[in-house]
Design a protein around this motif. Structure first.
Motif, PDB file in Angstrom:
ATOM      1  N   ASN A   8       0.838  -1.195   0.000  1.00  0.00           N
ATOM      2  CA  ASN A   8       0.000   0.000   0.000  1.00  0.00           C
ATOM      3  C   ASN A   8       0.875   1.247   0.000  1.00  0.00           C
ATOM      4  OD1 ASN A   8      -2.329   1.519  -0.052  1.00  0.00           O
ATOM      5  ND2 ASN A   8      -3.170   0.683   1.842  1.00  0.00           N
ATOM      6  N   TYR A   9       0.314   2.337  -0.526  1.00  0.00           N
ATOM      7  CA  TYR A   9       1.039   3.597  -0.614  1.00  0.00           C
ATOM      8  C   TYR A   9       1.498   4.056   0.774  1.00  0.00           C
ATOM      9  CZ  TYR A   9      -1.176   3.811  -5.229  1.00  0.00           C
ATOM     10  OH  TYR A   9      -1.607   3.525  -6.496  1.00  0.00           O
ATOM     11  N   GLU A  50      -2.180   7.284  -4.736  1.00  0.00           N
ATOM     12  CA  GLU A  50      -3.142   6.859  -5.751  1.00  0.00           C
ATOM     13  C   GLU A  50      -3.578   8.039  -6.612  1.00  0.00           C
ATOM     14  OE1 GLU A  50      -7.301   4.293  -6.137  1.00  0.00           O
ATOM     15  OE2 GLU A  50      -6.471   4.794  -4.162  1.00  0.00           O
ATOM     16  N   LYS A  57      -0.474   0.963  -9.004  1.00  0.00           N
ATOM     17  CA  LYS A  57      -1.446   0.467  -8.036  1.00  0.00           C
ATOM     18  C   LYS A  57      -0.970  -0.811  -7.359  1.00  0.00           C
ATOM     19  CE  LYS A  57      -6.350  -0.675  -7.550  1.00  0.00           C
ATOM     20  NZ  LYS A  57      -7.639  -0.807  -8.263  1.00  0.00           N
TER      21      LYS A  57
END
Length: 349
Positions: A8-9, A50, A57
């Motif tokens: 995840n970012y 995002e 992604k």
């Protein structure tokens, strides 16, 4: 199999078990020999969010500098791909159908905006794993060369090679000077490529003394940081300035330094992606000099990089890490404690 996964970012990657991939049509299954850890990976998980341009992604396996041995062929793959053979992986992955991709320039794919990923390890599962799948036509044979040491060449070799090759007309003839800013993994190989392909005097600059010493061992004249940096670079050129500069950092201060030492008609190539900017003025920029950028390189150029490596003209400085140490490799990279290129070796160092 174990793999380093960007989940995840803004989150540091994880070392976890994931399913072993199966090669699809036109692909091969590669047992990974080495996977280079790159500062671009840090940007992927630390800085992008995002919807931001360049964001990929999650989740996916990191690793866009890869080498390995072909273990299995997917449907339709030519028998010219040798099962058990060692190969370097061309990372950029375009649509495969546009004019740019037809020339092996996947980095400049005309349909990039519609692609679900940029490259292996950048949106598509990469090589920070025990196995990966790769389009068969993106394999470059290594022969009997060490695939672990060769792994960084797919980016840290190809990226400076393409930038330098584009600038070669500016370095033809006697009395030419080239400048390399930033002596990390790409910059060190850049010095070696310049020495192999041109007769130019290579001037290199970096904050770190040990990095400058390494560049000197490859034949460069080096300059440290500080108030006299621009003056000392100009002194090394006899006051005329450099004919081609390669900024492997890409921050505003480094671009400013390069611009301040350009000769008339010179070319400044910004290779690093630190997000710096450059201000143009008719009265301060040398006449007919220009600032440009390049991104990665073409598939055919990677074959040429491998030829140089096998001929002993370039050699990446590699620090090896086991798969158990893969996350430590990224921590050290973030802390600036990796000299050269960190390479994760899933089979053990």
């Amino acid at each position: 199999m174990r793999a380093v996964v960007f989940e995840n970012y803004g989150r540091f990657p994880s070392l976890k078990d994931v399913p072993k991939p199966e090669p699809g049509p036109g692909e091969v299954l590669l047992r990974v020999a080495g996977a280079g850890a790159c500062h671009s990976d840090i940007s992927v998980y630390r800085h992008f969010r995002e919807g931001q341009p360049g964001a990929q992604k999650p989740p996916f396996v990191l690793g866009h500098e890869n080498s390995g041995w072909v273990e299995a062929l997917g449907e339709g793959v030519s028998e010219r791909v040798e099962v058990g053979g060692a190969y370097l992986v061309y990372g950029p992955t375009g649509c495969g159908h546009c004019r740019r991709c037809a020339r092996g320039q996947d980095t400049y794919c005309e349909n990039a905006a519609t692609m679900p990923y940029m490259a292996v390890g950048l949106g598509r599962d990469g090589g920070m794993a025990e196995y990966m799948t790769v389009p068969a036509h993106h394999l470059v044979p290594l022969g009997d060369a060490d695939p672990v040491e060769a792994a960084p060449l797919s980016d840290a070799g190809l990226t400076p090679y393409h930038a330098i090759k584009e600038a070669l007309p500016h370095l033809e003839g006697g009395g030419r000077h080239a400048l390399v800013i930033g002596l990390g993994g790409l910059g060190q190989i850049g010095v070696q490529i310049l020495r192999a392909l041109t007769g130019a005097t290579v001037v290199a600059t970096d904050i770190k003394e040990e990095a400058r010493a390494e560049a000197e061992s490859y034949g460069a004249i080096t300059v440290g940081a500080g108030e006299r940096q621009v003056e000392q670079i100009r002194e090394a050129t006899g006051g005329r300035g450099v004919d081609a500069a390669f900024d492997f950092v890409g921050a505003t201060p480094t671009i400013t330094t390069a611009a301040a030492v350009m000769a008339q008609g010179g070319r400044l190539t910004v290779v690093g992606i630190a997000g710096g900017t450059h201000q143009f003025s008719f009265f301060t920029n040398p006449y007919e000099s220009y600032v440009t950028s390049t991104y990665w390189g073409a598939l055919g150029e990677l074959w040429e990089v491998v030829d140089m490596y096998r001929a002993g003209q370039i050699r990446p400085e590699v620090e090896r890490f086991s798969m158990d140490e893969a996350l430590e490799a990224y921590r050290k990279l973030e802390e600036g404690k990796v000299f050269g290129r960190a390479v994760v070796v899933p089979g053990g160092v």
